[in-house]
Scaffold this motif. Structure first.
Motif, PDB file in Angstrom:
ATOM      1  N   SER A 124    -104.854 -63.483 -83.868  1.00  0.00           N
ATOM      2  CA  SER A 124    -105.603 -64.473 -84.638  1.00  0.00           C
ATOM      3  C   SER A 124    -104.771 -64.953 -85.830  1.00  0.00           C
ATOM      4  CB  SER A 124    -106.911 -63.849 -85.135  1.00  0.00           C
ATOM      5  OG  SER A 124    -107.554 -64.674 -86.097  1.00  0.00           O
ATOM      6  N   THR A 126    -106.010 -65.156 -88.577  1.00  0.00           N
ATOM      7  CA  THR A 126    -106.462 -64.313 -89.686  1.00  0.00           C
ATOM      8  C   THR A 126    -105.553 -63.101 -89.872  1.00  0.00           C
ATOM      9  OG1 THR A 126    -107.992 -63.039 -88.290  1.00  0.00           O
ATOM     10  CG2 THR A 126    -108.866 -65.015 -89.389  1.00  0.00           C
ATOM     11  N   TYR A 158    -112.588 -58.205 -89.756  1.00  0.00           N
ATOM     12  CA  TYR A 158    -112.073 -58.902 -88.568  1.00  0.00           C
ATOM     13  C   TYR A 158    -110.581 -59.175 -88.739  1.00  0.00           C
ATOM     14  CZ  TYR A 158    -111.499 -62.588 -85.042  1.00  0.00           C
ATOM     15  OH  TYR A 158    -111.059 -63.355 -83.973  1.00  0.00           O
ATOM     16  N   LEU A 187    -109.682 -70.644 -85.225  1.00  0.00           N
ATOM     17  CA  LEU A 187    -111.078 -70.496 -84.820  1.00  0.00           C
ATOM     18  C   LEU A 187    -111.263 -71.148 -83.458  1.00  0.00           C
ATOM     19  CD1 LEU A 187    -114.065 -69.786 -85.574  1.00  0.00           C
ATOM     20  CD2 LEU A 187    -114.223 -72.116 -86.469  1.00  0.00           C
ATOM     21  N   SER A 200    -117.814 -63.186 -82.989  1.00  0.00           N
ATOM     22  CA  SER A 200    -116.412 -63.386 -83.353  1.00  0.00           C
ATOM     23  C   SER A 200    -116.232 -64.667 -84.160  1.00  0.00           C
ATOM     24  CB  SER A 200    -115.538 -63.433 -82.096  1.00  0.00           C
ATOM     25  OG  SER A 200    -115.468 -62.159 -81.494  1.00  0.00           O
ATOM     26  N   TYR A 204    -114.691 -64.544 -87.890  1.00  0.00           N
ATOM     27  CA  TYR A 204    -113.508 -65.338 -88.234  1.00  0.00           C
ATOM     28  C   TYR A 204    -113.762 -66.152 -89.496  1.00  0.00           C
ATOM     29  CZ  TYR A 204    -109.424 -68.354 -87.654  1.00  0.00           C
ATOM     30  OH  TYR A 204    -108.227 -69.007 -87.851  1.00  0.00           O
TER      31      TYR A 204
END
Length: 298
Positions: A124, A126, A158, A187, A200, A204
């Motif tokens: 991700s 993130t 997350y 995303l 999720s 996110y």
């Protein structure tokens, strides 16, 4: 029957992203081992089992990412693993540890499977954007990592799970001399995302205002993401991390459109009208992704 395309494995195929990768692989003629965890998305799991009845190139395996042997069974004869780990429940400190342990088991199982040529590890953005100097004007690219301490301080579980699981996967893959690429997705948006991937999505978006104001809130269409996964496997020159997104959200109008596309997960006042005209600087860079899309992955 002679199959032109090899056998590959998608784990966890019952995640939203995993399911779209599975469909993309089948459409391209691959034999697919769909590895499903017991607490996966039920609607997607049902669709996969219905597909198995009519699709001879699809085989379903039930796995537990903490059970190394069950992963080995699903990987047998596969030339690639598309790894998509997501918690079906909430993200907290305990779930961070479970996802890291799962990533380690999956990569170690690949190391013990002679037929595996490449791992495509879905991570991700993130895992790259969260750190103390998020407000700086520095570009964020594939060399960037989220700061563990900062994630813990803000309880960004997350982001921490994605950061630590990807780092653990990389460390073990390099130690075992495995060929691996990671796809750091924005995303994820797409058909049915609010019904099939609500948790999720909301995990996110924790800290979405800070991401938006600092030019690092981005989204990706799930079909595009699945295609990039398959390209990353098929192109032998790919390596390292790949940021994957279609657009950075950096104006109020775009932010409102994003919120509307995620309704009812994100409530908006009726007849909301944009008030500001500020445009935030885009800081995410995708040179590697662009080369992969253009067919020059180096």
């Amino acid at each position: 029957m002679d199959h032109e395309k090899p056998c590959v494995c998608v784990l966890d195929a019952s995640t939203y992203v995993g399911f779209w990768i599975l469909k993309g692989l089948l459409n391209r003629g691959y034999i697919v081992h769909a590895a499903i965890q017991k607490d996966g998305e039920k609607e997607i799991e049902k669709q996969i089992k219905d597909m198995e009845k009519v699709e001879e190139r699809l085989l379903v395996f039930h796995v537990d990412i903490l059970d190394y042997q069950s992963i080995l069974v699903a990987l047998k004869d596969s030339s690639a693993l598309f790894c998509c780990l997501d918690s079906p429940d909430s993200y907290d400190e305990k779930m961070v540890d479970l996802e890291v342990r799962g990533a380690i088991n999956v990569v170690e199982a690949c190391a013990q499977t002679d037929s595996i040529e490449k791992i495509v590890f879905n991570s991700s953005l993130t895992a790259a954007i969260w750190r103390e100097d998020i407000c700086s004007d520095k570009d964020v690219d594939e060399r960037s990592w989220s700061d563990q301490g900062f994630c813990r301080k803000l309880k960004l579980w997350y982001a921490l799970a994605k950061t630590l699981s990807e780092q653990a996967a990389w460390a073990l893959a390099m130690d075992r001399m495995l060929c691996m690429v990671s796809i750091n997705a924005g995303l994820v948006l797409g058909p049915g995302v609010t019904q099939q991937n609500p948790r999720s999505t909301m995990f996110y978006l924790k800290g979405a205002a800070e991401m938006y104001e600092n030019g690092v809130l981005a989204f990706v269409d799930v079909n595009f993401l699945a295609d990039i996964n398959i390209r990353a496997f098929e192109d032998r020159s790919t390596g390292g991390r790949y940021f994957c997104f279609n657009q950075i959200v950096n104006t109020e109008e775009e932010a409102v459109k994003l919120a509307q596309s995620l309704s009812p997960l994100i409530p908006l006042p009726p007849r909301y009208e944009c008030q500001g005209s500020e445009v935030y600087a885009e800081r995410l860079k995708t040179k590697k992704l662009n080369k992969l899309v253009e067919g020059t992955a180096c």
